[in-house]
Write a protein that holds these residues in place. Sequence first.
Motif, short mmCIF file in Angstrom:
data_model
loop_
_atom_site.label_atom_id
_atom_site.label_comp_id
_atom_site.label_asym_id
_atom_site.label_seq_id
_atom_site.Cartn_x
_atom_site.Cartn_y
_atom_site.Cartn_z
N GLY A 257 0.82 -1.20 0.00
CA GLY A 257 0.00 0.00 0.00
C GLY A 257 0.85 1.25 0.00
N ILE A 258 0.23 2.38 -0.30
CA ILE A 258 0.87 3.69 -0.20
C ILE A 258 0.55 4.23 1.18
CG2 ILE A 258 0.96 6.05 -1.09
CD1 ILE A 258 0.15 4.98 -3.80
N GLY A 259 1.58 4.42 1.99
CA GLY A 259 1.38 4.96 3.33
C GLY A 259 1.27 6.47 3.29
N THR A 260 0.31 7.01 4.05
CA THR A 260 0.11 8.45 4.13
C THR A 260 -0.12 8.83 5.60
OG1 THR A 260 -2.28 8.25 3.73
CG2 THR A 260 -0.87 8.60 1.81
N PRO A 261 -0.01 10.11 5.95
CA PRO A 261 -0.17 10.53 7.35
C PRO A 261 -1.55 10.19 7.91
CG PRO A 261 0.90 12.26 6.09
CD PRO A 261 0.42 11.25 5.09
N LYS A 262 -1.57 9.70 9.13
CA LYS A 262 -2.81 9.30 9.78
C LYS A 262 -3.74 10.48 10.03
CE LYS A 262 -5.14 5.86 11.71
NZ LYS A 262 -5.55 4.68 10.92
#
Length: 312
Positions: A257-262
């Motif tokens: 997956g593409i991780g992004t800020p929570k």
Amino acid sequence: MTQGRHARRDVVRAALLAAGAVPVLAACGGRASARTTGNNAYATIDQTGAIDHGPVGADLPETPTLRRIRDRGVLLQSGSVTMPGFGLMNPRTGRITGFDAGIAQLLAKYLLGRPEVDTITGGADTREAILQNHSVDVAVSTYTIKKSRARLVNFSGPYYVARSGVLVATDGHRVTSLNDLAGQEVAVQPGAAEEALRAGCPAAKPVVFEESSQCSAAVRQGRVRAWSANTAILLGKAAVDVRLEMTPVTFGSSPFGIGTPKDDPEFKKIVVGFLERIMADGTWRMLWEQTVGALVRTAAPAPPKLGSVPGS
């Protein structure tokens, strides 16, 4: 506008990363040295066609992450420069090429109208921290979606699903089943690969290295019996180094997956929309064929269903 016109921005930012700290960045614009062992198809990977084909987002909602990216004029991503087929500094051009690198470039084009990307390199166990403190905007680096990680970051995907595999030295011991690893030292990177090996073969003895290049060196030098990681990483390494070979052993599942800020859920929705676009319009398949497909010479797989795994 072609990818080549953005060469000045397609650089590696080598980072000294510490949890909670802003990384120190150093631009590297020179050419990388080439390894001459094995197949050098990775040296001619060219994903320009896929990047040119990629869409540009229209009427995107304003979010804090998108605002930072546009104010900066470049997408900051956590990625790899040592992973053939997925993210490798091209020894011929000094550019970063591969499927993950291309996903990041396409995302930058979708957000900015041009594929402007700076890549932060670091250990696998730093990605959550640098997303949380906004040292990077996204993580695109064979980043396996896990529920434990999803408590700390948002994931958009999966954009590709690999399995766990086992790689050995060409002149080393044969491995034909997971049972062959019982009691043996096996190189892994921290996180998903280590957890998968412990679950798949509890009797194996994981030896943890931060970087994939350290794992492959340990196998070549006979310091470990094998290396276990997702098949995407291992196939790329085996494709370019005749001293390494894949075994038939596969187990588990590694959805990337593409991780992004929570703290920016709206930005996750933007990234999901981006993945929907490139999967539907043929860009995803084109990128695969120009990167991983150029190494393994197999047909492109079908894109996975977005949101189909826990944590996505």
